[in-house]
Design a protein around this motif. Structure first.
Motif, short mmCIF file in Angstrom:
data_model
loop_
_atom_site.label_atom_id
_atom_site.label_comp_id
_atom_site.label_asym_id
_atom_site.label_seq_id
_atom_site.Cartn_x
_atom_site.Cartn_y
_atom_site.Cartn_z
N ILE A 123 0.76 -1.21 0.01
CA ILE A 123 -0.19 0.01 -0.10
C ILE A 123 0.78 1.17 0.04
O ILE A 123 0.55 2.25 -0.73
CB ILE A 123 -0.94 0.24 1.17
CG1 ILE A 123 -1.97 -1.29 1.22
CG2 ILE A 123 -1.63 1.26 1.37
CD1 ILE A 123 -2.81 -1.41 2.23
N ALA A 131 -5.03 5.94 2.41
CA ALA A 131 -5.05 4.52 3.08
C ALA A 131 -3.72 4.61 3.91
O ALA A 131 -3.42 3.64 4.78
CB ALA A 131 -4.94 3.54 1.93
N PRO A 134 -4.65 5.14 7.99
CA PRO A 134 -5.16 4.18 8.75
C PRO A 134 -4.56 2.76 8.66
O PRO A 134 -4.79 2.10 9.57
CB PRO A 134 -6.53 4.02 7.96
CG PRO A 134 -6.27 4.70 6.67
CD PRO A 134 -5.44 5.84 7.02
N ALA A 135 -3.74 2.54 7.71
CA ALA A 135 -2.86 1.41 7.51
C ALA A 135 -1.80 1.24 8.74
O ALA A 135 -1.45 0.31 9.35
CB ALA A 135 -2.11 1.32 6.35
N TRP A 206 -10.10 -6.90 5.73
CA TRP A 206 -8.94 -5.99 5.64
C TRP A 206 -9.56 -4.66 4.95
O TRP A 206 -9.18 -3.81 5.53
CB TRP A 206 -7.81 -6.57 4.98
CG TRP A 206 -6.68 -5.89 4.75
CD1 TRP A 206 -6.62 -5.28 3.33
CD2 TRP A 206 -5.68 -5.32 5.61
NE1 TRP A 206 -5.20 -4.54 3.69
CE2 TRP A 206 -4.89 -4.49 4.91
CE3 TRP A 206 -5.65 -5.31 6.96
CZ2 TRP A 206 -3.87 -3.81 5.46
CZ3 TRP A 206 -4.58 -4.86 7.64
CH2 TRP A 206 -3.77 -3.92 6.67
N PRO A 207 -10.18 -4.67 3.76
CA PRO A 207 -10.56 -3.54 2.95
C PRO A 207 -11.41 -2.75 4.16
O PRO A 207 -11.40 -1.44 3.99
CB PRO A 207 -11.45 -3.91 1.88
CG PRO A 207 -10.87 -5.32 1.64
CD PRO A 207 -10.69 -5.88 2.78
N LEU A 210 -9.55 -0.96 6.86
CA LEU A 210 -8.84 0.25 6.46
C LEU A 210 -9.79 1.41 6.16
O LEU A 210 -9.40 2.55 6.66
CB LEU A 210 -8.07 0.19 5.07
CG LEU A 210 -6.60 -0.69 5.31
CD1 LEU A 210 -6.14 -1.02 3.90
CD2 LEU A 210 -5.73 -0.30 6.14
N SER A 211 -10.89 1.18 5.76
CA SER A 211 -11.87 2.26 5.29
C SER A 211 -12.33 2.96 6.64
O SER A 211 -12.51 4.12 6.80
CB SER A 211 -12.90 1.94 4.34
OG SER A 211 -13.60 0.70 5.00
N ALA A 214 -9.98 5.01 8.73
CA ALA A 214 -9.61 6.29 8.24
C ALA A 214 -10.48 7.51 9.09
O ALA A 214 -9.75 8.43 9.49
CB ALA A 214 -9.94 6.47 6.83
N SER A 217 -8.74 7.62 12.77
CA SER A 217 -7.17 7.78 12.67
C SER A 217 -6.53 9.02 13.42
O SER A 217 -5.67 8.71 14.39
CB SER A 217 -6.53 7.65 11.27
OG SER A 217 -5.23 8.05 11.22
#
Length: 249
Positions: A123, A131, A134-135, A206-207, A210-211, A214, A217
């Motif tokens: 990423i 991204a 948040p990652a 996982w997706p 991350l979303s 966000a 964060s």
């Protein structure tokens, strides 16, 4: 008895430093053996095949063996999956490496954490954008949990009482998760902490992780950073200070 020789071990290089005029000591994060130190003999020579391979944030397969605190590196193969991150993404990757060096004990395997790292690095390399932050939060949470210093996020730490979904709570390095004034910037609602615990338990794809992270964060960042510095016994992380210095220029 002959020392065990390991081959084709998935790994990333975290750091390297000079050992002699021609050799390097390499700190690596491996999937099955955790953080290890290996001696890369002759890696500084122009003719060495290791010279162009031992780079940070690049997926590798390592061969090593020997016994003692520093093993001997027999080979390293680049897996050629992605390019090197640049700019802020590169600093973010080096930040992840600093956390692993600071908080992981040598030869303490964390395959689940390795897999998260292995998902985040591409990423950073290909499409950091929104991204990236948040990652980093996902990785920080997983790291703190893996080393056993993150309290449960579905209950109040001092009392073990359930969280009220609409109430505000703050994560503290020594107090754990406790009630906090709603107007405080670095707080999350009980429902958000409960969602984060579900993510850590593996119940969130996982997706989606991350979303959803966000939106959390900015409030999570100072709370997790305080825990990381506290347990790493440092006041400021080096990569964080480097970013501050660069921004000041």
């Amino acid at each position: 008895m002959q020392p065990r020789r390991i081959s084709d071990e998935p790994a990333y290089m975290l750091h390297r430093h000079d050992w002699s005029e021609s050799s390097l000591i390499v700190e690596a994060f491996t999937r099955h053996h955790g953080r290890i130190a290996v001696l890369a003999k002759g890696a500084k020579r122009p003719s060495s095949a290791l010279r162009a391979v031992l780079l940070p944030l690049q997926p590798l397969l390592l061969g090593f063996g020997g016994k003692g605190e520093v093993r001997t590196l027999y080979g390293a193969q680049w897996q050629g999956v992605h390019t090197m991150p640049l700019g802020d993404a590169l600093l973010s990757g080096l930040y992840l490496n600093e956390l692993l060096l600071l908080l992981l004990a040598r030869e303490d395997p964390h395959p689940a954490l390795f897999d998260v790292y292995n998902q985040i690095v591409p990423i950073l390399a290909s499409n950091p954008g929104v991204a990236m932050e948040p990652a980093l939060r996902v990785f920080e949470l997983r790291l703190l949990r893996e080393i056993g210093v993150l309290p449960r996020l579905d209950m109040q730490t001092p009392s073990s009482q359930a969280l009220a979904p609409a109430d505000a709570y703050q994560l503290h390095a020594e107090l754990g998760l406790h009630p906090a004034p709603a107007h405080h910037r670095a707080t999350l609602r009980g429902a958000q902490w409960l969602w984060l615990q579900q993510m850590l338990d593996g119940n969130i794809p996982w997706p989606d992780a991350l979303s959803s992270c966000a939106a959390l964060s900015s409030a999570l960042k100072p709370q997790l950073r305080a825990l990381l510095c506290h347990h790493g016994k440092v006041r400021t992380l080096r990569t964080r200070q480097l970013l501050i210095d660069l921004q000041s220029l």
